[in-house]
Write an enzyme that holds these catalytic residues in place. Structure first.
Site, mmCIF file in Angstrom:
data_model
loop_
_atom_site.group_PDB
_atom_site.id
_atom_site.type_symbol
_atom_site.label_atom_id
_atom_site.label_comp_id
_atom_site.label_asym_id
_atom_site.label_seq_id
_atom_site.Cartn_x
_atom_site.Cartn_y
_atom_site.Cartn_z
ATOM 1 N N GLN A 1 2.287 -6.268 -2.815
ATOM 2 C CA GLN A 1 2.604 -6.215 -1.370
ATOM 3 C C GLN A 1 3.898 -5.420 -1.155
ATOM 4 O OE1 GLN A 1 1.786 -9.723 -2.573
ATOM 5 N NE2 GLN A 1 -0.270 -8.951 -2.375
ATOM 6 N N LYS B 1 2.242 1.838 -5.212
ATOM 7 C CA LYS B 1 2.964 1.292 -6.384
ATOM 8 C C LYS B 1 2.131 1.363 -7.651
ATOM 9 C CE LYS B 1 3.488 -2.666 -4.326
ATOM 10 N NZ LYS B 1 2.959 -2.344 -2.986
ATOM 11 N N ASP C 1 0.808 -1.226 0.000
ATOM 12 C CA ASP C 1 0.000 0.000 0.000
ATOM 13 C C ASP C 1 0.842 1.277 0.000
ATOM 14 O OD1 ASP C 1 -2.259 -1.699 0.210
ATOM 15 O OD2 ASP C 1 -1.889 -1.837 2.358
ATOM 16 N N GLY D 1 -4.005 -4.782 -4.187
ATOM 17 C CA GLY D 1 -4.998 -3.800 -4.619
ATOM 18 C C GLY D 1 -4.278 -2.553 -5.081
ATOM 19 N N HIS D 2 -4.365 -2.259 -6.363
ATOM 20 C CA HIS D 2 -3.714 -1.069 -6.901
ATOM 21 C C HIS D 2 -4.778 -0.089 -7.370
ATOM 22 C CE1 HIS D 2 0.153 -3.555 -7.838
ATOM 23 N NE2 HIS D 2 0.029 -3.236 -6.571
HETATM 24 P P1 IMP Z 1 -2.413 -12.973 2.364
HETATM 25 O O1 IMP Z 1 -1.467 -12.415 1.357
HETATM 26 O O2 IMP Z 1 -3.856 -12.819 1.985
HETATM 27 O O3 IMP Z 1 -2.061 -14.383 2.750
HETATM 28 O O4 IMP Z 1 -2.249 -12.116 3.713
HETATM 29 C C1 IMP Z 1 -1.044 -12.125 4.481
HETATM 30 C C2 IMP Z 1 -0.754 -10.753 5.070
HETATM 31 O O5 IMP Z 1 -0.394 -9.861 4.006
HETATM 32 C C3 IMP Z 1 -1.940 -10.093 5.763
HETATM 33 O O6 IMP Z 1 -1.462 -9.323 6.851
HETATM 34 C C4 IMP Z 1 -2.532 -9.171 4.701
HETATM 35 O O7 IMP Z 1 -3.223 -8.095 5.268
HETATM 36 C C5 IMP Z 1 -1.243 -8.712 4.018
HETATM 37 N N1 IMP Z 1 -1.430 -8.313 2.613
HETATM 38 C C6 IMP Z 1 -1.622 -9.114 1.553
HETATM 39 N N2 IMP Z 1 -1.717 -8.405 0.430
HETATM 40 C C7 IMP Z 1 -1.566 -7.119 0.773
HETATM 41 C C8 IMP Z 1 -1.531 -5.888 0.023
HETATM 42 O O8 IMP Z 1 -1.632 -5.850 -1.196
HETATM 43 N N3 IMP Z 1 -1.339 -4.753 0.758
HETATM 44 C C9 IMP Z 1 -1.173 -4.769 2.107
HETATM 45 N N4 IMP Z 1 -1.181 -5.883 2.829
HETATM 46 C C10 IMP Z 1 -1.379 -7.052 2.177
#
Ligand code: IMP
Length: 423
Positions: free
Chosen positions: A219, A16, A13, A40-41
């Protein structure tokens, strides 16, 4: 020509999507190399807001080809939903523009179910996953039990793989219809087929043809399964090294690593966050910065910029330049703090601790800088920034030792300051 990796330096977040979108104007190819629709972009173009989860941000330019490479985990339903949403917003995505790797692993309904089930059993130790099935799909990949895009093309092979898989033992009370899943994913495979190629070959050919390429990470560094705040991480490698594996290119093919750094820090989901603000200022950053998850809508935790974590991110990614985002969110604060060290068990630490327990107990040590009262969201020339905003940017550059080439002051494309570097 250049091959540039874009990485998040924090917990995702960082903005990017906007930066990739801006740079994509001059790109031939944008490649996603890991993660899935947990990302999420948000990209704002004119009066339209595009929310992309899986499809690379470059898709908004007709001339720019996009790749979902082998390191991604793909939910085919989401893939087609996203194409439909883009269509409703006037963006037509064709198989000529968008390519999907045949060896990308597929998220199946039981992965989503498992993700939520496992998370609910974690009680106090929740990770706060997005519930999109990301972790279980990568687990299957590593366990050599995954279903890949190419498997969707052959009903027999797909059926064998799904039936051989031991997911039903993990979900004894499930109500999923196995035959219906096989039918549905075989149909999705047929629909997917025109998009599917050997993307490593495609990307390497583009490199040989001296095309401009972005490898877009999702991420951020602190969510990296190796280098992040394990176990509070995602299940892939957002760091720049992940781009080689996730796109199928050699490390010497990468020219630049651009780190996207938010002017403060946010985190969604669970896990330690030493500079988190539990006060009015934290809430203010959340509201002004619209810090709510693009994928899940969850409110993000907010805090001051952490230079210890940033220097670590610079190291593990080999960052060659930085883009500082959301500087405008700090407008109106009388002082701005930057964490320069941690106090852990009475000891001063200036290098990032690898033990999550140390990180959890870390007390941040701050430097305080004067804030600025002006609204900077309309400024496009670095020299026009208020002196204290300029000093903040220069302070980060000096402390990090990496040049800052861009500063973002709003979500629109034109709310960007390009900083020319002396040759
Ligand atoms: P997962 O990727 O759904 O397995 O989540 C693992 C951790 O990564 C959690 O704390 C999510 O909130 C975090 N996370 C996954 N994708 C994103 C992203 O695009 N932005 C911010 N946090 C993320």
């Amino acid at each position: 020509m250049a091959v540039k990796v874009i990485v998040g330096s924090q917990w995702g977040d960082e903005g990017k999507g906007k930066i990739t979108d801006i740079l994509a104007e001059n790109m031939d190819l944008v490649v996603r190399y890991q993660g899935g629709n947990n990302a999420g972009h948000t990209v704002v173009v004119g009066d339209k807001t595009f929310k992309l989860h899986l499809i690379p941000s470059g898709v908004l330019y007709k001339h720019c080809q996009c790749v979902i490479a082998n390191g991604v985990v793909l939910d085919p339903e989401v893939f087609f939903q996203e194409i439909e949403t883009l269509k409703s917003q006037g963006i037509i995505v064709t198989p000529d523009q968008l390519k999907v790797s045949s060896i990308t692993h597929v998220i199946l309904p039981f992965h989503r179910l498992l993700d939520n089930r496992q998370e609910s059993k974690r009680h106090e130790e929740k990770i706060g996953t997005t519930g999109r099935g990301i972790g279980p799909t990568y687990t299957d990949k590593i366990a050599r039990a995954g279903v890949r895009v190419m498997d969707l093309m052959c009903r027999e092979r797909l059926s064998k793989k799904i039936k051989k898989h031991q997911w039903e033992q993990l979900l004894p009370d499930h109500t999923l219809d196995v035959e219906a899943i096989i039918d549905q994913y075989f149909e999705l495979g047929k629909k997917l087929k025109p998009f599917v190629i050997d993307t490593s070959l495609f990307i390497n050919q583009a490199i040989d043809q001296k095309k401009n390429i972005i490898l877009e990470g999702a991420q951020g560094t602190m969510l990296d399964v190796d280098h992040g705040t394990y176990p509070f991480v995602t299940s892939s490698n957002p760091v720049s090294g992940g781009a080689c594996v996730g796109a199928g290119i050699g490390p010497h093919k990468i020219d630049e690593v651009l780190g996207v750094v938010k002017a403060y820090v946010s985190r969604v989901g669970e896990g330690p966050f030493p500079t988190e603000l539990h006060c009015e200022t934290g809430l203010r950053l959340r509201e002004k910065g619209c810090e709510y998850g693009t994928t899940t809508g969850r409110p993000r935790r907010c805090g001051w910029l952490d230079m210890v974590a940033l220097r670590y991110a610079i190291r593990v990614n080999g960052m060659t330049e930085i883009c500082l985002t959301k500087l405008d969110v700090l407008d109106g604060l009388s002082t701005v703090k930057v964490c320069v060290g941690y106090q852990i068990d009475g000891e001063l630490l200036t290098e990032f601790p690898l033990d999550v327990d140390d990180f959890t107990s870390a007390e941040p040590i701050y430097e305080e800088l004067p804030g600025w009262t002006e609204d900077i969201s309309g400024i496009t020339d670095f020299d026009q920034l208020p002196a204290n905003a300029k000093a903040y940017v220069q302070h980060i550059e000096k402390k990090s030792g990496v040049k800052i080439t861009m500063v973002s002051v709003g979500s629109r494309r034109n709310q960007t300051i390009h900083i020319l570097q002396p040759n």
